[in-house]
Design an enzyme around this catalytic site. Structure first.
Site, PDB file in Angstrom:
ATOM      1  CB  THR A   1      71.648  75.279  49.742  1.00 50.62           C
ATOM      2  OG1 THR A   1      71.983  76.534  49.125  1.00 50.62           O
ATOM      3  CG2 THR A   1      70.149  75.066  49.657  1.00 50.62           C
ATOM      4  CB  CYS A   2      76.819  74.693  49.963  1.00 49.12           C
ATOM      5  SG  CYS A   2      76.326  74.114  48.359  1.00 49.12           S
TER       6      CYS A   2
END
Lengths: 273, 440
Positions: free
Chosen positions: B48-49
């Site tokens: 994910t980020c």
């Protein structure tokens, strides 16, 4: 007494749901209310079979039927909207009213003219109308509570637990509309019934009092006017949702006044028990 | 078998490193293939980020951890020096605890944020569909989904908005309910206005941008698929809209009390939700006094967000307890799995003895009827089951690897289980070498 206890149990479950927001608590609350309604239906059904007509005459019978109708009206709203947030406000009313008549005697006999079809329309429609107004009142109060939190910019417990203002407004207006229509039907039904039984009841001491000067009949008409004005102003005069909510609460205060003290201390037209 | 976690997150790596190690959703199957080529064929990649993590199952956790690190660095084209300091490697219960905390939102940048559970589910789904996942990974991730859901429903960790835009959307929903039939207007086209427009546009029927800088307004409208109106026509847009976010850089008020009264009269007093995100303020504070208007400024929204964050912190301790319980349950299950080869070998051994005794007694048993022979078979099988029940349970309940290894070795030696395994192997090999009988 057992009926009042069932409503107390439902109220306790709604408190649990309101404070915990657990899905299980919500299901328990709905289940207990449904159980109370089913038991109540059975009790009223037994009286109906015994009397030949629904036990709506007299204070105990009328209040108990009113509680039953209010519980059904609320449960139908809860099921249709999947919102349980106002259960905690409705169930205390059920508990209080059912508790009030818990020791009262249900009618054991009714005059013959009570079997006329219009009496069922008159009493049934009015009781259901009052149940709708009660629901509108509770919803209106919750609307005002949530409105205050939002307006003061301090979202708190009502912000987290209640449905949106728009949903509450719709529920309120729907309940008022249904109540007002039933009130109209009930009043018309009463007038028709009176015309039909005036000969049969010629010797009845209540008959001379069944006029607009009787406090109970007058208050019923005032209630009809107030709710009518509310609906008309909302539709055509731009009455705000908050004022409509207040007005529906005030209207129900009148209904309660008419339903209990006025009917039993001042009115002479409706003393059937 | 052991569980290994290798990864980096916003706690350990700056944004530049996370960007370089990030693997987009479409690249995940290829990355899993690459890990498989390096001997890591039962793995889930969560990217994910805020994190890039690999969860894998291996008999030797330390060497597998090394291989995963080398593979990731090579795959993303970064040197070990760049990422070594940011990486963490965890095994078994620690790795499981990490995943359960991630899934519950306890390890997120904003504690309790809801998106991460969906991202964990997505990562597992991709791994499961592209290469398949084993029992340990399956059980681990289903535990993670369960704890993620339970923490959110039982602790209130995810309750309340914790960003300004989300808080504004939540307030709008509490006023209007479903926003899909309501119109939204934003004054300004700066970063605050853009964030609000992006956030609200997902929920409302339409978004209109009114700004003095027409070019910036058009760029924002193109980005969110909204529409632009001229600055002078902004009050016409307000007559139709129910929600306004004002975030201009104007030095003076852009909505005065008088202008708002006109708008409300034209709207037939329908309620409005106004959000003033500008400093200095865009909307006259007196507007808040109008019955139909709900006006919130930057400080009001900040107050709500901070209150919600504080409430979430209160729920953290309860959530951690739930995570610990789930970790204990999962780890107990994993430990019990270590006993499986010994238990299987022991049962095979006992069954072999039972069968050979029955074969030996077959001539004597032939005098019995078929029903009696079946009873003998059943009774001997039940005896074996009962004899093995307690040792099996005791073995599975051992909670450290050393004791487990010692007990397993003792059992193997006492019952000559390794010889049995060798015999079974040679039987299987002989069976495989026998040519199939021709079908008549």
């Amino acid at each position: 007494m057992s009926l009042a206890l069932l409503y107390v149990a439902a109220f306790a479950a709604y408190v649990w749901h309101f404070s915990s927001q657990k899905a299980l608590a919500g299901r328990v609350a709905t289940g207990l209310l449904l159980l109370a309604i089913l038991v109540h239906t059975f009790v009223l059904g037994m009286y109906t079979m015994e009397l030949g007509v629904p036990p709506m005459a007299g204070r105990t019978g009328a209040v108990s039927t009113f509680v039953w109708m209010l519980a059904i009206a609320y449960l139908s709203v809860e099921v249709s909207t999947d919102e349980r947030g106002i259960g905690i406000f409705v169930t205390p009313l059920l508990v209080a009213l059912q508790g009030l008549v818990a020791h009262g005697a249900m009618p054991t006999d009714v005059p013959q003219y009570f079997a006329a079809p219009f009496v069922a329309v008159h009493v049934g429609a009015l009781l259901f109308a009052y149940a709708s107004f009660a629901l509108a009142c509770v919803v209106g109060i919750t609307y005002v509570l949530l409105f205050r939190e939002l307006k003061r910019r301090t979202p708190g417990v009502f912000f987290q637990r209640l449905p949106s203002l728009q949903v509450l407004d719709r529920m309120n207006m729907r309940a008022v509309w249904i109540g007002w229509l039933l009130l109209t039907i009930g009043l018309v039904g009463g007038a028709v019934w009176l015309r039909d039984v005036s000969v049969q009841m010629a010797d009845d001491p209540r008959l001379p009092h069944m006029t607009l000067t009787d406090p109970k009949i007058l208050m019923a008409l005032v209630t009809w006017v107030i709710y009518g004005v509310l609906l008309a102003s909302r539709r055509w005069a731009g009455l705000t949702a908050r004022r409509a909510a207040w007005l529906s609460a005030v209207g129900f205060a009148l209904v309660l006044l008419n339903f209990l003290p006025v009917a039993y201390f001042f009115a002479r037209s409706h003393n059937f028990a | 078998m052991h569980l290994v976690l290798v990864g980096l997150s916003h706690h350990t790596a700056p944004l530049e490193v996370r960007e370089r190690m990030g693997i987009t959703r479409s690249m995940v199957p290829a990355a899993l293939d690459r890990l498989s080529q390096d001997g890591c064929d039962d793995a889930v990649l969560l990217s994910t980020c805020n994190r890039t993590e690999v969860y894998a199952v291996a008999p030797d956790p330390s060497s597998m951890g090394e291989r995963i690190v080398a593979c990731l660095a090579d795959y993303r084209g970064v040197s070990r020096e760049e990422i070594d300091a940011a990486l963490y490697v965890r095994t078994d219960a620690d790795a499981a605890r990490h995943l359960f905390r991630v899934s519950a939102g306890l390890d997120s940048l904003v504690v309790g944020e809801p998106e991460i559970l969906g991202q964990v589910k997505d990562a597992y789904k991709i791994a499961n569909e592209s290469r398949g996942t084993g029992t340990v990974i399956n059980r681990l991730f289903h535990g993670a989904f369960a704890i993620g859901k339970r923490v959110r429903s039982d602790t209130g960790l995810a309750e309340g908005a914790v960003s300004l835009s989300y808080a504004a959307v939540t307030l709008a929903r509490k006023i209007f309910g479903d926003l899909s039939s309501h119109h939204f207007v934003v004054f300004g086209a700066g970063e605050m206005a853009r964030l609000s427009a992006v956030h609200f546009h997902q929920h409302v029927a339409s978004t209109t941008i009114a700004t003095r800088r027409q070019d910036r307004g058009e760029a924002l409208a193109a980005e969110i698929n909204g529409q632009v109106t001229s600055w002078d026509a902004r009050f016409d847009a307000l007559v139709e809209a129910d929600i306004l976010v004002s975030a201009t850089g104007a030095a003076d008020l852009v909505v005065t009390e008088l202008e708002m009264r006109r708008v409300l009269a034209a709207r037939r007093r329908r309620p409005m939700f106004l959000v003033d995100l500008a400093v200095p303020r865009d909307i006259a504070p007196e507007v808040a006094g109008m019955e139909e208007v709900f006006l919130y400024n930057l400080d009001d929204l900040r107050g709500i967000v901070q209150e919600n964050l504080a409430r979430r912190q209160d729920a953290v301790a309860k959530a951690e307890r739930l995570v610990n319980d789930e970790v204990a349950a999962w780890h107990g299950w994993l430990r019990s799995r270590a006993a499986i080869p010994t238990v299987v070998a022991l049962r095979t051994r006992f069954e072999r003895v039972r069968q050979s005794e029955l074969d030996r007694l077959a001539p004597r048993l032939a005098a019995l009827g078929p029903e009696a022979r079946q009873r003998v078979d059943e009774i001997t099988r039940l005896m074996v089951e009962k004899l093995l029940l307690t040792p099996t349970e005791q073995l599975k309940a051992i909670d450290d690897h050393e004791t487990m290894d010692a007990y397993s070795a003792a059992l193997r030696r006492l019952f000559a289980l390794d010889e049995d395994a060798a015999a079974s192997e040679s039987e299987r090999a002989a069976a495989a070498a026998t040519p199939p009988r021709p079908i008549l």
